[in-house]
Motif scaffolding. Structure first.
Motif, mmCIF file in Angstrom:
data_model
loop_
_atom_site.group_PDB
_atom_site.id
_atom_site.type_symbol
_atom_site.label_atom_id
_atom_site.label_comp_id
_atom_site.label_asym_id
_atom_site.label_seq_id
_atom_site.Cartn_x
_atom_site.Cartn_y
_atom_site.Cartn_z
ATOM 1 N N ASN A 60 0.926 -1.123 -0.775
ATOM 2 C CA ASN A 60 0.022 -0.165 -0.153
ATOM 3 C C ASN A 60 0.795 1.723 -0.485
ATOM 4 O OD1 ASN A 60 -1.456 -2.220 1.889
ATOM 5 N ND2 ASN A 60 -2.609 -1.700 0.891
ATOM 6 N N GLY A 147 -3.557 5.621 4.287
ATOM 7 C CA GLY A 147 -4.086 5.074 2.837
ATOM 8 C C GLY A 147 -3.972 5.309 1.396
ATOM 9 N N GLU A 148 -4.256 4.084 0.903
ATOM 10 C CA GLU A 148 -4.155 4.857 -0.716
ATOM 11 C C GLU A 148 -4.566 5.785 -0.748
ATOM 12 O OE1 GLU A 148 -2.966 0.311 -1.281
ATOM 13 O OE2 GLU A 148 -3.011 0.994 -3.089
ATOM 14 N N THR A 337 0.384 -10.299 -0.508
ATOM 15 C CA THR A 337 -0.392 -9.380 -0.486
ATOM 16 C C THR A 337 -1.011 -9.232 -1.927
ATOM 17 O OG1 THR A 337 1.762 -7.563 -1.589
ATOM 18 C CG2 THR A 337 1.115 -7.791 0.705
#
Length: 339
Positions: A60, A147-148, A337
């Protein structure tokens, strides 16, 4: 790239009210610094500061890096200081030589605080990778994002804080980032598999009969069929609290997944070692679906403990069975992932 956020009303044309969220915490707890001498909030007064919490195997964070790097390059001459805070998830990410290697590979030349004791993490009361904190020239925290995504919004906040500090920054002129390779944005619409840890403490959906055997060598087997998001070990492995370590030749890991990309954090604990492996997709070489760390026959070699991109598919995404085979012992596998 399609944005996953909405621009706050008026942010393009005029300043919006960004609340003061507190003072920029100190970095006193850092166990070291790379690319810079130690930095302090007092020494940063007059600068707009962007603090980026990272750890170099986090997919991420890797996908946000092209934007953070572009902002550092574009705005450093206008008063922005980007500070990476490297807070490790896995034990090997505590080693300074590994962090230094990662910064070189990822072309990071802005200051990075090494936060091996989680002291800076705690000072910010942070809980996430990645996490961005924005401080104004007076040392006040004015915004944060976890986060993204929201890259345009984040850059406009940088521009606003620089303008407040007196910089003649061009408002609304945003960076154009063409992230490729492992840093390419996830295909969120087709992503149907979660992060999957291979340690006994977090071994959810392990399909090997008998489940995990904590902390000691054990002969694992894989069932003939996996359900979506199940995984299995086969061979002589030791599942510890952070990773699964292969003790004998011929071990393998299988996983049933639904995603464009499949990555695996793994590698030999001995930096002088090299562990070959082969990847199969539904029992066949991956061909054009191979990731950047394998060839079209699925062959690759693990030389560092890091994230390896093993599968990148094109076209319609369906449920697939992934398999990685290790002819030699010694690899440690940490987490799958997806993207």
């Amino acid at each position: 790239m399609e944005a996953h956020w909405r621009v706050p009303a008026g942010l393009h044309a005029a300043s919006v009210q960004l609340p003061v969220e507190g003072e920029l915490p100190a970095f006193d707890g850092a166990t070291g610094w790379l690319n810079s001498p130690p930095l302090t909030p007092a020494g940063l007064r007059g600068k707009v500061v962007l603090v980026d919490f990272c750890t170099y195997t986090c997919i991420n964070w890797i996908r946000t890096l092209p934007y953070v790097r572009a902002w550092a390059e574009k705005y450093s001459s206008q008063g922005l200081v980007v500070i990476g805070v490297h807070t490790p998830e896995f034990p090997f990410e505590r080693h300074v030589d590994n962090i230094r290697w990662a910064l070189r590979e990822m072309r990071i030349d802005y200051p990075v605080a090494i936060d091996n004791d989680y002291a800076v993490w705690s000072a910010f009361d942070n809980h996430y990778w990645p996490a961005l904190y924005f401080a104004d020239a007076q040392g006040n925290l004015r915004h944060h994002y976890f986060g993204e995504g929201a890259y345009g919004q984040s850059e406009m906040i940088i521009q606003q804080l620089l303008a407040e500090a007196g910089s003649a920054v061009a408002r609304g002129d945003l960076v154009s980032v063409d992230a490729g390779g492992v840093a390419a944005a996830a295909d969120w619409d087709s992503l149907g598999s979660p992060e999957t840890y291979l340690s006994y403490e977090r071994a959810e959906s392990l399909a090997s009969p008998g489940g995990p055997v904590p902390g000691r060598a054990h002969g694992y087997t894989a069932p003939a069929r996996l359900l979506l998001n199940q995984w299995a070990l086969a061979g002589d492995w030791t599942m510890a609290d952070q990773a699964a370590t292969l003790n004998a030749a011929g071990g393998r890991i299988t996983c049933r997944f639904h995603a464009r990309d499949l990555n695996l954090v793994m590698g030999p604990p001995d930096p002088a070692a090299a562990v070959p492996f082969r990847v199969l997709l539904d029992g066949q070489p991956p061909g054009t679906a191979h990731g950047i760390d394998v060839d079209d026959q699925g062959n690759g070699t693990a030389r560092q403990q890091r994230l390896y991109q093993l599968i990148r598919q094109y076209g319609r995404i369906t449920d697939r069975t992934f398999e990685i085979v290790f002819p030699d012992p010694g690899v440690q596998a940490y987490v799958f992932t997806f993207g």
